[in-house]
Scaffold this motif. Structure first.
Motif, PDB file in Angstrom:
ATOM      1  N   PRO A 253       0.840  -1.201   0.000  1.00 13.76           N
ATOM      2  CA  PRO A 253       0.000   0.000   0.000  1.00 13.76           C
ATOM      3  C   PRO A 253       0.873   1.247   0.000  1.00 13.76           C
ATOM      4  O   PRO A 253       2.073   1.182   0.298  1.00 13.76           O
ATOM      5  N   HIS A 254       0.269   2.379  -0.319  1.00 12.14           N
ATOM      6  CA  HIS A 254       1.030   3.628  -0.285  1.00 12.14           C
ATOM      7  C   HIS A 254       1.442   3.943   1.149  1.00 12.14           C
ATOM      8  O   HIS A 254       0.696   3.688   2.104  1.00 12.14           O
ATOM      9  N   GLU A 255       2.620   4.510   1.297  1.00  5.68           N
ATOM     10  CA  GLU A 255       3.146   4.785   2.637  1.00  5.68           C
ATOM     11  C   GLU A 255       2.309   5.785   3.419  1.00  5.68           C
ATOM     12  O   GLU A 255       2.363   5.805   4.665  1.00  5.68           O
ATOM     13  N   GLU A 256       1.520   6.619   2.722  1.00  2.32           N
ATOM     14  CA  GLU A 256       0.693   7.582   3.441  1.00  2.32           C
ATOM     15  C   GLU A 256      -0.647   6.990   3.886  1.00  2.32           C
ATOM     16  O   GLU A 256      -1.308   7.556   4.757  1.00  2.32           O
ATOM     17  N   THR A 257      -1.046   5.863   3.287  1.00  2.00           N
ATOM     18  CA  THR A 257      -2.342   5.260   3.627  1.00  2.00           C
ATOM     19  C   THR A 257      -2.244   3.744   3.726  1.00  2.00           C
ATOM     20  O   THR A 257      -2.935   3.014   3.006  1.00  2.00           O
ATOM     21  N   PRO A 258      -1.434   3.225   4.637  1.00  2.00           N
ATOM     22  CA  PRO A 258      -1.281   1.765   4.734  1.00  2.00           C
ATOM     23  C   PRO A 258      -2.262   1.088   5.694  1.00  2.00           C
ATOM     24  O   PRO A 258      -2.311  -0.138   5.764  1.00  2.00           O
ATOM     25  N   LEU A 259      -3.046   1.890   6.441  1.00  2.00           N
ATOM     26  CA  LEU A 259      -3.807   1.315   7.543  1.00  2.00           C
ATOM     27  C   LEU A 259      -4.958   0.430   7.078  1.00  2.00           C
ATOM     28  O   LEU A 259      -5.233  -0.619   7.671  1.00  2.00           O
ATOM     29  N   SER A 260      -5.642   0.827   6.019  1.00  3.59           N
ATOM     30  CA  SER A 260      -6.758   0.010   5.520  1.00  3.59           C
ATOM     31  C   SER A 260      -6.261  -1.354   5.069  1.00  3.59           C
ATOM     32  O   SER A 260      -6.912  -2.377   5.313  1.00  3.59           O
ATOM     33  N   ALA A 261      -5.113  -1.387   4.411  1.00  2.00           N
ATOM     34  CA  ALA A 261      -4.559  -2.662   3.954  1.00  2.00           C
ATOM     35  C   ALA A 261      -4.201  -3.561   5.136  1.00  2.00           C
ATOM     36  O   ALA A 261      -4.445  -4.775   5.110  1.00  2.00           O
ATOM     37  N   LEU A 262      -3.620  -2.973   6.176  1.00  2.00           N
ATOM     38  CA  LEU A 262      -3.268  -3.767   7.359  1.00  2.00           C
ATOM     39  C   LEU A 262      -4.518  -4.255   8.084  1.00  2.00           C
ATOM     40  O   LEU A 262      -4.543  -5.371   8.624  1.00  2.00           O
ATOM     41  N   PHE A 263      -5.551  -3.429   8.112  1.00  2.00           N
ATOM     42  CA  PHE A 263      -6.835  -3.845   8.674  1.00  2.00           C
ATOM     43  C   PHE A 263      -7.384  -5.031   7.887  1.00  2.00           C
ATOM     44  O   PHE A 263      -7.831  -6.031   8.456  1.00  2.00           O
TER      45      PHE A 263
END
Length: 494
Positions: free
Chosen positions: A175-185
């Motif tokens: 995922p993009h480094e600025e928005t990785p949280l959704s992918a980790l979720f």
């Protein structure tokens, strides 16, 4: 559901990164949401090796078995839709109403591609020899690398992972480094759904380190990336060293053409939605509006009036139409393009920019700007703005509109509003873009094919044609004669 964002997902385990953690900022107020790990090059190799080990067993499963796991993922996304939508808002800044739609789409990608369990077909051809058939099978490519941008941090995970899974591939996703949280979720949901170890791996970090390590690895069989043109070109150059195929969905500069016979109420409403959704941060957004001279002034008046009514505010509120820009750097880029356009002679029809009073302190706020331009060669007519700023230009007729539309380095999406059937048919042939929307706007459909020309990139996503990227062909000459046979050489040579 709670998620530990300090770990990425490699080979079925949640592991810390080797590099210094990176702060993920909330674009609404500038606060730090989480500290996310940075993968080291060794961890990238571990993820690819895990995917390589897992791929044969995953491909050996019956497709319906793979589909069953995918349907469980879709169900878990729906069960956790509210939490995931709020997470999308926090890390990306789009209004909650749009985030709910994105999460719905993230689930639909898994459901849709799970249905291909019984639809991936081969071919049987007659042979030139007796007692023989020629089979052309579609088989997995192997290990896929997926790289996604920040504007749709949940849906684009599914857009890459789901087709890879159903076709029997394994994948390493960045995922993009600025928005990785959704992918980790979503990694937690995939683990809960029973995805075998190594089938899906999610590594976090920047493009210069993690992205480069992924795209230069010789053990990768396909690179699929959505993002910027410069990054796409760099990936193609890197992949060429290993002869790895790439599928790239890059930028857009969508022309939005309005003819004099169009229903202006429909055209204006569509243009406002297309331009300003997700704060203009969509590759298919209306990036330049071309209006027939007979209705230009009336269209401009209505469009500006509608844009003024849009509510820029806290994206967690249902009444908000436009949230913040993703980052200060992106905000300043939009400001530079806007200022350059005004300096070059653009007339300001609606003065936007940073609001005098921020909806939430610390956020990256821009209000809508509408410009009137006369020169299609201006920078703002040629380069992707990716923000809530749009140029309007008067055109003499349909031919003039098509000429300006096609004079672009991009070729992703285009829009035409007219009730003239002859123009519609001409548009299908003459508008040189991968997607043409007639009297409607996006988003694109799951069963369509999201593809572009020129700098918008080779390849594409969605539907049966998007699935083809994840498959390669194997030709089998199946002889059952019980005797040795030698085929004829082409062109009659022996």
């Amino acid at each position: 559901m709670t998620t530990d964002f300090s770990r990425m997902w490699i080979d079925g385990a949640f592991v810390p990164g080797e590099g210094t953690p990176r702060a993920v900022l909330n674009p609404t107020d500038g606060s730090t949401i989480a500290e996310v790990p940075e993968a080291g090059s060794g961890q990238v190799q571990q993820a690819i090796a895990a995917a390589r080990r897992a791929q044969p067993a995953w491909a050996a499963l019956a497709p319906v078995e793979r589909a069953a796991i995918m349907q469980r993922i879709a169900g878990l996304i729906r069960d956790n839709a509210d939490a995931l939508a709020k997470l999308v808002v926090r890390e990306q800044g789009k209004p909650i109403t749009e985030a709910r739609g994105e999460v719905g789409g993230a689930a639909e990608f898994f459901s849709y591609y799970a249905e291909f369990a019984r639809r991936i077909q081969g071919e049987i051809l007659p042979s030139d020899l007796p007692d023989e058939q020629i089979w052309i099978q579609r088989v997995p490519v192997g290990v896929v690398v997926g790289i996604i941008p920040w504007n749709y941090p949940a849906a684009l995970v599914s857009r890459k992972v789901a087709p890879a899974m159903i076709t029997g591939n394994t994948i390493v996703l960045k995922p993009h480094e600025e928005t990785p949280l959704s992918a980790l979720f979503m990694a937690r949901l995939m683990a809960e759904a029973g995805v075998p170890d190594g089938v899906v791996n999610i590594v976090t970090g920047d493009g210069a380190t993690v992205g480069a390590a992924l795209t230069s690895n010789p053990d990768v069989n396909l690179i699929t990336m959505t993002g910027s043109v410069p990054t796409g070109k760099k990936i193609m150059r890197t992949a060429a060293d290993n002869l790895v195929p790439v599928s790239l969905e890059l930028g857009g500069k969508a022309p939005f053409i309005v003819m004099e016979d169009a229903d202006l109420d429909i055209a204006v409403a569509a243009a406002v939605t297309s331009r300003f959704m997700n704060c203009g941060q969509v590759c298919i957004c209306a990036e330049r509006i071309l209006v027939h001279e007979a209705v230009h002034d009336e269209f401009a008046r209505r469009f500006v009036a509608a844009a003024k009514k849009l509510r820029v505010g806290d994206p967690m509120e249902d009444a908000t139409d436009i949230g913040p820009k993703i980052s200060v750097a992106e905000l300043e880029k939009v400001e530079r393009l806007t200022a350059a356009a005004v300096t070059a002679g653009a007339e300001v029809l609606l003065q936007g920019g940073r609001p005098d009073s921020a909806p939430v302190e610390g956020g990256n706020w821009l209000t809508p700007t509408v410009l009137s331009v006369e020169d299609s060669d201006m920078e703002i007519m040629q380069y992707e703005v990716f923000g809530p700023v749009v140029p309007l230009m008067k055109v003499r007729d349909f031919d003039h509109a098509v000429k300006i539309a096609n004079a672009s380095a991009y070729g992703l999406s285009a829009y035409l509003f007219t009730n003239d059937f002859r123009r519609i048919m001409r548009a299908i042939h003459e508008i040189d873009f991968g997607e043409v929307y007639l009297n409607r706007i996006g988003p694109e459909a799951l069963q369509g094919f999201h593809t572009g020309y020129r700098n918008s990139g080779p390849g594409g996503d969605d539907g049966v044609h998007g699935l083809e990227s994840y498959l390669r062909k194997k030709t089998v000459y199946a002889n059952h004669s019980g005797r040795a046979q030698v085929g004829l050489m082409p062109y009659g040579a022996h």
